[in-house]
Design a protein around this motif. Structure first.
Motif, mmCIF file in Angstrom:
data_model
loop_
_atom_site.group_PDB
_atom_site.id
_atom_site.type_symbol
_atom_site.label_atom_id
_atom_site.label_comp_id
_atom_site.label_asym_id
_atom_site.label_seq_id
_atom_site.Cartn_x
_atom_site.Cartn_y
_atom_site.Cartn_z
ATOM 1 N N ILE A 166 21.775 -20.958 -15.865
ATOM 2 C CA ILE A 166 23.040 -21.420 -16.450
ATOM 3 C C ILE A 166 24.190 -20.552 -15.976
ATOM 4 O O ILE A 166 25.262 -21.060 -15.615
ATOM 5 C CB ILE A 166 22.961 -21.406 -17.998
ATOM 6 N N SER A 194 18.706 -18.681 -18.731
ATOM 7 C CA SER A 194 20.071 -18.157 -18.808
ATOM 8 C C SER A 194 20.619 -17.806 -17.426
ATOM 9 O O SER A 194 21.796 -18.060 -17.143
ATOM 10 C CB SER A 194 20.121 -16.916 -19.703
ATOM 11 N N TYR A 252 23.804 -16.393 -25.914
ATOM 12 C CA TYR A 252 22.858 -15.497 -25.261
ATOM 13 C C TYR A 252 23.036 -14.060 -25.758
ATOM 14 O O TYR A 252 22.059 -13.382 -26.070
ATOM 15 C CB TYR A 252 23.021 -15.548 -23.733
ATOM 16 N N PHE A 254 27.876 -20.587 -24.261
ATOM 17 C CA PHE A 254 26.474 -20.255 -24.012
ATOM 18 C C PHE A 254 26.296 -18.755 -23.850
ATOM 19 O O PHE A 254 25.303 -18.194 -24.310
ATOM 20 C CB PHE A 254 25.935 -20.984 -22.775
#
Length: 134
Positions: free
Chosen positions: A59, A56, A11, A7
């Motif tokens: 996360i 984000s 990003y 991830f």
């Protein structure tokens, strides 16, 4: 590379994409080349990216990542709010000095270059750490 770095890579590549859009937008604005459709698309993408940054951060907090990964999302959220507030203030007051356009273009170029270089730095940092852990 686990799911957290997967991830993070997504990003960081999206930050590179937004940085490239910022550079292109600054160039087009400087040369006064833009269409209403282009402006709407870029505005919509930046609006979506604002919420993607909030997502984000959530996360990134879930996984034990270094604090340095929070720099870009916090930077994007704060700069979005700052420039939106500045734009609304100047629009409400109807004050637009002639030098403001060039100052904003310069800040946009510096901002895009910072985003891209920091994203590349983080990509190389975490790719090298992931390869060392293999």
């Amino acid at each position: 590379m686990g799911p957290r770095l997967g991830f993070l890579r997504i990003y960081l590549f999206s930050v590179l994409f937004i940085g490239l859009i910022g550079l292109a937008d600054a160039g087009l604005t400087f040369f006064r080349i833009s269409s209403p459709l282009y402006v709407r698309i870029v505005t919509f993408l930046l609006f979506l990216f604002f919420f993607f940054n909030i997502f984000s951060i959530a996360i990134f907090r879930k996984y034990p990542l270094p604090r340095i990964v929070f720099v870009l999302p916090i930077y994007h959220i704060s700069s979005y709010i700052l420039f939106l507030s500045l734009g609304l203030f100047l629009t409400i007051k109807n004050v637009i000095p002639p030098w403001l356009s060039y100052a904003l273009i310069g800040m946009q170029v510096v901002s895009a270059l910072f985003e891209m270089s920091f994203s590349i730095y983080l990509l190389t940092k975490f790719d090298s750490q992931a390869s060392q852990n293999l």
